[in-house]
Structures are given as structure tokens and as C-alpha cells.
Write a protein that holds these residues in place. Structure first.
Motif, short mmCIF file in Angstrom:
data_model
loop_
_atom_site.label_atom_id
_atom_site.label_comp_id
_atom_site.label_asym_id
_atom_site.label_seq_id
_atom_site.Cartn_x
_atom_site.Cartn_y
_atom_site.Cartn_z
N GLY A 81 0.50 -1.22 -0.20
CA GLY A 81 -0.02 -0.02 0.15
C GLY A 81 1.08 0.95 -0.15
O GLY A 81 0.25 2.63 0.06
N LEU A 82 2.42 1.25 -0.10
CA LEU A 82 2.90 2.14 0.32
C LEU A 82 2.91 3.68 -0.88
O LEU A 82 2.77 4.43 -0.64
CB LEU A 82 4.86 1.91 -0.05
CG LEU A 82 5.84 2.64 -0.39
CD1 LEU A 82 5.71 3.74 1.28
CD2 LEU A 82 6.92 1.98 -0.48
N PHE A 83 2.62 2.78 -2.18
CA PHE A 83 2.01 4.31 -3.44
C PHE A 83 0.27 3.93 -3.71
O PHE A 83 0.02 4.66 -4.81
CB PHE A 83 2.76 3.68 -4.60
CG PHE A 83 4.07 4.46 -4.35
CD1 PHE A 83 4.40 5.23 -3.80
CD2 PHE A 83 5.14 3.21 -4.22
CE1 PHE A 83 5.92 5.30 -4.25
CE2 PHE A 83 6.82 3.21 -4.04
CZ PHE A 83 7.23 4.53 -3.65
N GLY A 84 -0.08 3.09 -2.79
CA GLY A 84 -2.06 3.11 -3.58
C GLY A 84 -2.59 4.58 -2.80
O GLY A 84 -2.11 5.39 -2.36
N LYS A 85 -3.52 4.52 -3.82
CA LYS A 85 -4.16 5.88 -3.93
C LYS A 85 -5.26 5.49 -3.25
O LYS A 85 -6.52 4.58 -3.43
CB LYS A 85 -4.50 6.43 -5.38
CG LYS A 85 -2.78 7.11 -6.11
CD LYS A 85 -3.47 6.90 -7.63
CE LYS A 85 -2.32 8.28 -8.31
NZ LYS A 85 -2.06 7.91 -10.10
#
Length: 147
Positions: free
Chosen positions: A143-147
Motif C-alpha cells: 500500500g506504499l503508493f496506493g491511492k
């Protein structure tokens, strides 16, 4: 060049100034618990969760109490800042350790985006030279770069 999310991460190298090597050595070595590597009378290498953090003595450095910030989620986030992204258990252990050692937080540990993509824990504090640090914790690093 794009970065694939499944690519193994490479350790970063970051060099920062400190106004007092003795105080910085105590903070990074004892308070944060980073293992010391090579050193001289003007710099010290640390293992910062597998990354190379180097503190460099700058006796002319001014430690300012008036820091630049950017409002994020109603908090005054110090700018610039650096840190490491940890799994949630490591993050919680660090937060507990810092509280036990009475580290003053610029932003107390809390959870952002609760129940949403990118849910994360975060905390901000300063080293003795005024360098701002942020440590984040994720239950799921996907989820580090999840929007």
C-alpha cells in the motif's frame, strides 16, 4: 525510467550535517539504536535499517527553532525531513522506545488514512542538530503508493 514494485530495494546513502558530533552520536547510536560503522573525528556511519546514514560535523551549523513546515492532515510537517518506512511492528517498537526515552515529538505517533489504501502510522521528531525525521509504519507495504 520506471521502477517495478517487485524489484528488490537498494540501500540508500544519506549524509547530513550535525553541529555536535558527541550529541548526534548519542542520539543516533543510543536513542535510535543504530549500529555504528566507520568513523573519523568529523563523521560517523550508521546502519539505519539497512541504509547508510552518515552524520558529518559542521561546527558552523546553526540550530534553528523556527522550522519550515507544510500542513498535512492538520499537522505542521517539518520540511525537509527524512526517515525510513518500517513494518508496523518495527514502527510500534520504535515509537514505544522513543516515548520511553522522552523524545519530544514534532508530531506524535498516529495513524493516517485509517481503513483506506495506504493506511500508515507516522511520527516526526528532531535530532539534536534540528534535522527532522519521519518514520512510517505499514501493515502492508504493497500500500506504499496506493491511492
Amino acid at each position: 525510467m520506471s521502477q517495478k514494485s517487485d524489484k528488490k530495494l537498494s540501500p540508500f546513502h544519506l549524509a547530513i550535517p550535525v553541529h555536535d558530533l558527541k550529541h548526534a552520536r548519542k542520539f543516533y547510536g543510543e536513542v535510535l539504536g543504530f549500529a555504528e560503522g566507520r568513523s573519523s573525528e568529523h563523521w560517523v556511519d550508521y546502519n539505519c535499517y539497512g541504509h547508510q546514514l552518515v552524520i558529518h560535523l559542521d561546527e558552523s551549523m546553526q540550530v534553528y527553532s523556527d522550522k519550515a513546515t507544510n500542513v498535512v492532515d492538520g499537522h505542521d510537517v517539518p520540511v525537509p525531513h527524512f526517515g525510513v518506512i518500517l513494518d508496523m511492528s518495527e514502527w510500534q517498537a520504535l515509537a514505544d522506545k522513543l516515548k520511553e526515552q522522552s523524545v519530544a515529538f514534532a508530531i506524535e505517533p498516529y495513524i493516517r488514512f485509517k481503513g483506506k489504501p495506504g493506511e500508515q502510522a507516522t511520527m516526526f521528531f528532531y535530532d539534536p542538530s534540528g534535522n527532522a525525521l519521519e518514520f512510517k509504519g505499514f501493515k502492508d507495504l504493497r500500500g506504499l503508493f496506493g491511492k
